[in-house]
Design a protein around this motif. Structure first.
Motif, PDB file in Angstrom:
ATOM      1  N   ILE A 191       0.987  -1.592   0.054  1.00 22.06           N
ATOM      2  CA  ILE A 191      -0.502   0.370   0.119  1.00 22.06           C
ATOM      3  C   ILE A 191       0.884   1.445   0.044  1.00 22.06           C
ATOM      4  CG2 ILE A 191      -1.940   0.874   1.396  1.00 22.06           C
ATOM      5  CD1 ILE A 191      -2.161  -1.884   2.353  1.00 22.06           C
ATOM      6  N   ALA A 192       1.999   1.746   0.852  1.00 20.58           N
ATOM      7  CA  ALA A 192       2.570   2.429   1.418  1.00 20.58           C
ATOM      8  C   ALA A 192       2.806   2.427   0.485  1.00 20.58           C
ATOM      9  CB  ALA A 192       3.525   2.334   2.241  1.00 20.58           C
ATOM     10  N   ARG A 193       4.009   1.288  -1.566  1.00 21.08           N
ATOM     11  CA  ARG A 193       4.497   1.207  -2.452  1.00 21.08           C
ATOM     12  C   ARG A 193       3.731   2.374  -3.376  1.00 21.08           C
ATOM     13  NH1 ARG A 193       5.414  -3.087  -3.661  1.00 21.08           N
ATOM     14  NH2 ARG A 193       3.827  -2.652  -5.222  1.00 21.08           N
ATOM     15  N   GLU A 194       2.791   1.903  -3.794  1.00 24.62           N
ATOM     16  CA  GLU A 194       1.591   1.899  -4.321  1.00 24.62           C
ATOM     17  C   GLU A 194       0.843   4.205  -4.011  1.00 24.62           C
ATOM     18  OE1 GLU A 194      -1.708  -0.228  -6.032  1.00 24.62           O
ATOM     19  OE2 GLU A 194      -0.322  -1.815  -5.703  1.00 24.62           O
ATOM     20  N   ALA A 195       0.822   3.799  -3.202  1.00 22.40           N
ATOM     21  CA  ALA A 195       0.040   5.091  -2.401  1.00 22.40           C
ATOM     22  C   ALA A 195       1.454   6.294  -2.283  1.00 22.40           C
ATOM     23  CB  ALA A 195      -0.281   5.513  -0.964  1.00 22.40           C
ATOM     24  N   GLY A 196       2.542   5.930  -2.845  1.00 25.95           N
ATOM     25  CA  GLY A 196       3.633   6.807  -2.524  1.00 25.95           C
ATOM     26  C   GLY A 196       4.149   7.536  -1.315  1.00 25.95           C
ATOM     27  N   LEU A 197       3.523   7.046  -0.136  1.00 26.32           N
ATOM     28  CA  LEU A 197       3.778   6.912   1.287  1.00 26.32           C
ATOM     29  C   LEU A 197       4.710   6.458   2.255  1.00 26.32           C
ATOM     30  CD1 LEU A 197       0.069   6.797   2.230  1.00 26.32           C
ATOM     31  CD2 LEU A 197       1.745   9.006   1.948  1.00 26.32           C
ATOM     32  N   ALA A 198       5.325   6.879   2.735  1.00 30.96           N
ATOM     33  CA  ALA A 198       6.276   6.721   3.670  1.00 30.96           C
ATOM     34  C   ALA A 198       5.746   5.580   5.181  1.00 30.96           C
ATOM     35  CB  ALA A 198       7.148   7.089   4.812  1.00 30.96           C
ATOM     36  N   THR A 199       6.798   4.323   5.736  1.00 23.82           N
ATOM     37  CA  THR A 199       5.316   3.690   6.369  1.00 23.82           C
ATOM     38  C   THR A 199       4.785   4.081   7.447  1.00 23.82           C
ATOM     39  OG1 THR A 199       7.374   1.993   7.340  1.00 23.82           O
ATOM     40  CG2 THR A 199       6.077   1.251   5.018  1.00 23.82           C
ATOM     41  N   GLY A 200       5.891   4.500   8.136  1.00 21.29           N
ATOM     42  CA  GLY A 200       5.706   5.614   9.420  1.00 21.29           C
ATOM     43  C   GLY A 200       4.139   6.656   9.362  1.00 21.29           C
ATOM     44  N   SER A 201       4.234   6.871   7.689  1.00 21.56           N
ATOM     45  CA  SER A 201       2.933   7.381   8.040  1.00 21.56           C
ATOM     46  C   SER A 201       1.360   7.207   7.400  1.00 21.56           C
ATOM     47  CB  SER A 201       3.054   8.487   5.969  1.00 21.56           C
ATOM     48  OG  SER A 201       3.696   9.142   6.676  1.00 21.56           O
ATOM     49  N   LEU A 202       2.315   6.121   7.258  1.00 22.43           N
ATOM     50  CA  LEU A 202       0.732   4.781   6.083  1.00 22.43           C
ATOM     51  C   LEU A 202       0.163   4.262   7.453  1.00 22.43           C
ATOM     52  CD1 LEU A 202      -0.815   3.343   4.142  1.00 22.43           C
ATOM     53  CD2 LEU A 202       1.244   1.357   4.343  1.00 22.43           C
ATOM     54  N   TYR A 203       0.981   3.741   8.097  1.00 24.56           N
ATOM     55  CA  TYR A 203       0.269   2.770   9.564  1.00 24.56           C
ATOM     56  C   TYR A 203      -0.625   3.675  10.212  1.00 24.56           C
ATOM     57  CZ  TYR A 203       2.463  -1.368   7.843  1.00 24.56           C
ATOM     58  OH  TYR A 203       2.600  -1.905   6.652  1.00 24.56           O
ATOM     59  N   PRO A 204      -0.695   4.969  10.379  1.00 26.65           N
ATOM     60  CA  PRO A 204      -1.507   5.692  11.138  1.00 26.65           C
ATOM     61  C   PRO A 204      -2.503   5.554  10.530  1.00 26.65           C
ATOM     62  CG  PRO A 204       0.692   6.586  11.570  1.00 26.65           C
ATOM     63  CD  PRO A 204       0.668   5.720  11.025  1.00 26.65           C
ATOM     64  N   ILE A 205      -2.405   6.280   9.708  1.00 24.55           N
ATOM     65  CA  ILE A 205      -3.717   6.016   8.152  1.00 24.55           C
ATOM     66  C   ILE A 205      -4.527   5.207   8.680  1.00 24.55           C
ATOM     67  CG2 ILE A 205      -4.412   6.570   6.247  1.00 24.55           C
ATOM     68  CD1 ILE A 205      -2.455   8.547   5.673  1.00 24.55           C
ATOM     69  N   LEU A 206      -4.004   3.762   7.766  1.00 27.63           N
ATOM     70  CA  LEU A 206      -4.680   2.324   8.407  1.00 27.63           C
ATOM     71  C   LEU A 206      -5.537   1.973   9.922  1.00 27.63           C
ATOM     72  CD1 LEU A 206      -2.066   0.134   6.415  1.00 27.63           C
ATOM     73  CD2 LEU A 206      -3.881   1.014   5.264  1.00 27.63           C
ATOM     74  N   ALA A 207      -5.084   2.579  10.929  1.00 28.31           N
ATOM     75  CA  ALA A 207      -5.265   2.225  12.403  1.00 28.31           C
ATOM     76  C   ALA A 207      -6.546   3.335  12.392  1.00 28.31           C
ATOM     77  CB  ALA A 207      -4.042   3.250  12.666  1.00 28.31           C
ATOM     78  N   ARG A 208      -6.536   4.370  11.754  1.00 21.07           N
ATOM     79  CA  ARG A 208      -7.611   5.577  11.593  1.00 21.07           C
ATOM     80  C   ARG A 208      -8.930   4.751  11.170  1.00 21.07           C
ATOM     81  NH1 ARG A 208      -3.987   9.117  11.368  1.00 21.07           N
ATOM     82  NH2 ARG A 208      -3.660  10.210   9.338  1.00 21.07           N
ATOM     83  N   LEU A 209      -8.345   3.977   9.598  1.00 22.12           N
ATOM     84  CA  LEU A 209      -9.549   3.655   8.562  1.00 22.12           C
ATOM     85  C   LEU A 209     -10.134   2.982   9.453  1.00 22.12           C
ATOM     86  CD1 LEU A 209      -7.379   4.261   5.549  1.00 22.12           C
ATOM     87  CD2 LEU A 209      -9.610   5.336   6.628  1.00 22.12           C
ATOM     88  N   GLU A 210      -8.948   2.021  10.094  1.00 24.68           N
ATOM     89  CA  GLU A 210     -10.096   0.499  10.436  1.00 24.68           C
ATOM     90  C   GLU A 210     -10.900   0.831  11.473  1.00 24.68           C
ATOM     91  OE1 GLU A 210      -8.218  -3.726  11.393  1.00 24.68           O
ATOM     92  OE2 GLU A 210      -7.328  -2.023  11.816  1.00 24.68           O
ATOM     93  N   GLN A 211      -9.918   2.006  12.479  1.00 25.79           N
ATOM     94  CA  GLN A 211     -10.873   2.656  13.307  1.00 25.79           C
ATOM     95  C   GLN A 211     -12.725   3.066  12.868  1.00 25.79           C
ATOM     96  OE1 GLN A 211      -9.614   4.951  16.080  1.00 25.79           O
ATOM     97  NE2 GLN A 211     -10.829   4.884  17.821  1.00 25.79           N
ATOM     98  N   ALA A 212     -12.589   3.959  12.401  1.00 21.01           N
ATOM     99  CA  ALA A 212     -14.031   4.157  11.530  1.00 21.01           C
ATOM    100  C   ALA A 212     -14.762   3.451  11.133  1.00 21.01           C
ATOM    101  CB  ALA A 212     -13.761   5.464  10.889  1.00 21.01           C
ATOM    102  N   GLY A 213     -14.038   1.912  10.965  1.00 22.78           N
ATOM    103  CA  GLY A 213     -14.606   1.076   9.578  1.00 22.78           C
ATOM    104  C   GLY A 213     -14.811   0.882   8.074  1.00 22.78           C
ATOM    105  N   TRP A 214     -13.791   1.346   7.814  1.00 19.55           N
ATOM    106  CA  TRP A 214     -13.606   1.148   6.394  1.00 19.55           C
ATOM    107  C   TRP A 214     -13.123   0.374   5.738  1.00 19.55           C
ATOM    108  CZ3 TRP A 214     -13.285   6.950   4.151  1.00 19.55           C
ATOM    109  CH2 TRP A 214     -14.402   7.519   4.257  1.00 19.55           C
ATOM    110  N   VAL A 215     -11.880  -0.253   6.982  1.00 19.53           N
ATOM    111  CA  VAL A 215     -10.960  -1.438   6.446  1.00 19.53           C
ATOM    112  C   VAL A 215     -10.638  -2.583   7.682  1.00 19.53           C
ATOM    113  CG1 VAL A 215      -8.648  -1.312   5.937  1.00 19.53           C
ATOM    114  CG2 VAL A 215      -9.291   0.528   5.191  1.00 19.53           C
TER     115      VAL A 215
END
Length: 109
Positions: free
Chosen positions: A31-55
């Protein structure tokens, strides 16, 4: 569910990766590679999306000793998350697209 979810450009990039193929489960580095993000930026986003029920996420079944590498945690959009993601990206696009790109009301048709 989505109240308080920050729709940053990075979040939009992550959602677009998921929306490219709704049937695919993806792991963090992919996901990080395709989105052009560092993994340190990615995992907080994934955590928020999971908490919101989107992921939703799950660990792959095999053990790291069988795989010869650490186990991967996979992520995918929920059905509701896919709908919410599309709406959120469309809304963000409307907010950032210059009004001059849209025809005046009543000028079409």
């Amino acid at each position: 569910m989505s109240r308080g979810l920050r729709m940053t450009l990075a979040t939009q990039a992550v959602l677009k990766v998921f929306l490219d193929d709704l049937s695919a489960s993806r792991y963090g580095f992919d996901i990080a590679r395709e989105a052009g993000l560092a993994t340190g930026s990615l995992y907080p986003i994934l955590a928020r999306l999971e908490q919101a029920g989107w992921v939703e996420s799950f660990w792959e079944d095999q053990e790291s000793t069988e795989l010869g590498r650490p186990r991967r945690r996979y992520y995918r959009l929920t059905e509701d998350g896919a709908c919410q993601a599309r709406s959120a990206i469309e809304a963000a696009l409307r907010r950032t697209t210059p009004r001059s790109w849209f025809p005046a009301r009543g000028s079409i048709g």
